[in-house]
Design a protein around this motif. Structure first.
Motif, short mmCIF file in Angstrom:
data_model
loop_
_atom_site.label_atom_id
_atom_site.label_comp_id
_atom_site.label_asym_id
_atom_site.label_seq_id
_atom_site.Cartn_x
_atom_site.Cartn_y
_atom_site.Cartn_z
N THR A 1 0.75 -1.20 -0.06
CA THR A 1 -0.15 -0.02 0.06
C THR A 1 0.63 1.31 -0.24
O THR A 1 0.17 2.41 -0.37
N GLN A 2 2.11 1.10 0.42
CA GLN A 2 3.17 2.12 0.42
C GLN A 2 4.25 2.13 -0.56
O GLN A 2 4.79 3.23 -0.95
N CYS A 3 4.17 1.15 -1.43
CA CYS A 3 5.37 0.75 -2.11
C CYS A 3 5.00 0.19 -3.43
O CYS A 3 3.78 -0.41 -3.50
N ASP A 4 5.76 0.36 -4.51
CA ASP A 4 5.39 -0.16 -5.78
C ASP A 4 5.84 -1.67 -5.95
O ASP A 4 4.86 -2.27 -6.74
N VAL A 5 6.71 -1.99 -5.26
CA VAL A 5 7.08 -3.30 -5.30
C VAL A 5 7.86 -3.70 -3.76
O VAL A 5 8.27 -2.66 -3.10
N SER A 6 7.90 -4.86 -3.48
CA SER A 6 8.68 -5.11 -2.31
C SER A 6 10.09 -6.13 -2.87
O SER A 6 9.63 -7.08 -3.28
N ILE A 7 11.11 -5.68 -2.55
CA ILE A 7 12.20 -6.71 -2.52
C ILE A 7 13.15 -6.80 -1.28
O ILE A 7 13.58 -6.02 -0.83
N SER A 8 13.10 -8.23 -0.58
CA SER A 8 13.88 -8.31 0.65
C SER A 8 13.80 -9.73 0.85
O SER A 8 13.54 -10.27 1.96
N SER A 9 14.47 -10.27 -0.02
CA SER A 9 14.78 -11.88 0.07
C SER A 9 13.50 -12.72 0.52
O SER A 9 13.36 -13.55 1.39
N ILE A 10 12.39 -12.29 -0.40
CA ILE A 10 11.20 -12.90 -0.06
C ILE A 10 10.94 -14.14 -0.69
O ILE A 10 11.15 -14.26 -2.18
N SER A 11 10.66 -15.06 0.05
CA SER A 11 10.35 -16.56 -0.47
C SER A 11 8.96 -16.63 -1.22
O SER A 11 8.03 -15.85 -0.53
N ILE A 12 8.98 -17.01 -2.29
CA ILE A 12 7.72 -17.26 -2.82
C ILE A 12 6.89 -18.53 -2.51
O ILE A 12 7.52 -19.62 -2.70
N THR A 13 5.75 -18.28 -1.95
CA THR A 13 5.11 -19.19 -1.15
C THR A 13 3.59 -19.33 -1.74
O THR A 13 2.96 -18.12 -2.14
N GLU A 14 2.94 -20.50 -1.63
CA GLU A 14 1.35 -20.41 -2.09
C GLU A 14 0.63 -19.48 -1.27
O GLU A 14 -0.35 -18.67 -1.71
N THR A 15 0.98 -19.30 0.17
CA THR A 15 0.16 -18.38 0.84
C THR A 15 0.48 -17.01 0.45
O THR A 15 -0.61 -16.11 0.46
N ARG A 16 1.75 -16.64 0.32
CA ARG A 16 2.02 -15.24 0.11
C ARG A 16 1.56 -14.75 -1.54
O ARG A 16 0.99 -13.69 -1.62
#
Length: 266
Positions: free
Chosen positions: A105-120
């Motif tokens: 809601t504050q950013c265009d994208v997030s990049i922070s070593s984010i693991s791709i999961t079905e929940t996310r």
């Protein structure tokens, strides 16, 4: 007590940063105006800027050096911004906000070593994966920890709201949770915990060339890292994927990995 104070100060700083980002967003969108379009018709929250949420510090992905935010993720974010003809603006956000998608809601994208999961993926879209990153257990050589079972009853640390924390719970490890990786690594290096469970890239990097620690064992979780994007923003997904393909094809992504991870790169 020192760790608790640092965590409290960091939370307050992040809250202030998010509030400030929110204020900027409201200003940009006030009066019925819409976010300005950038190259390729991608809509940006702040005109001329790619606003990126990242959980700083998470060395070597994102951390402060000489007053600037640098790291592997930041190198990639800079390339995305360049392809959008935009300036990069990094907002320090909690990982909880990033992994639940509320940071978007504050950013265009997030990049922070984010693991791709079905929940996310149910609450946000992801770019193509840009790195594989399984889990590892590291411990002090004096701890006597030789595997996950021998870690039970020991002081094991994890970063809260991560796959490392989930894996510890699934294996009946009563782990101490830290608000960010910086505090987790600080506790490990200070000897206030016996071991840490988390992503290979972060923990292997932290103990590299330090004889006090050993990498006990790795756990193949199939984790892949991606850039998160607001659900339904296909234009941004396409643009980010285009940048990742360019970086892969011209060898830049591999060069970034060598720069930041050296021998620990996956």
């Amino acid at each position: 007590m020192q760790l608790k104070s640092l965590a409290t100060a960091k939370i307050a700083a992040k809250a202030a940063a998010i509030f400030a980002a929110g204020a900027l967003t409201l200003t940009a969108c006030g009066g019925g105006s819409t976010p300005a379009a950038s190259e390729g018709g991608v809509q940006l929250i702040n005109s001329g800027k790619l606003t990126v949420c990242s959980d700083v510090p998470y060395e070597p992905f994102e951390f402060q050096k000489d007053g600037k935010t640098v790291g592997f993720d930041i190198d990639i974010a800079n390339e995305v911004a360049k392809d959008l003809n935009a300036e990069l603006s990094v907002v320090d956000s909690s990982f909880e906000a990033i992994e639940t998608g509320t940071a978007l809601t504050q950013c265009d994208v997030s990049i922070s070593s984010i693991s791709i999961t079905e929940t996310r993926k149910s609450v946000m879209d992801f770019s193509d994966p840009y790195m594989d990153d399984d889990l590892t257990l590291v411990a002090t050589t004096a701890s006597g920890i030789t595997d996950i079972n021998s870690a039970k009853g020991k002081k094991v640390g994890v970063q809260q709201a991560t796959t490392g924390a989930k894996y510890a719970a699934e294996n009946d490890i009563d782990a101490q949770q830290f608000e960010d990786s910086g505090l987790l690594i600080q506790a490990l290096l200070a000897g206030t915990i016996d071991a840490a469970l988390g992503n290979q890239s972060i923990l292997a990097y932290a103990i590299k060339d330090d004889p006090r620690f050993v990498r006990v064992e790795d756990y193949a979780t199939g984790e892949k890292l991606g850039i998160s994007i607001k659900k339904g923003n296909s234009a941004m997904v396409d643009k980010v994927n285009g940048t990742l393909k360019r970086l892969t094809d011209d060898g830049s992504l591999a060069k970034f990995e060598t720069t930041w991870f050296g021998e620990t790169a996956k």
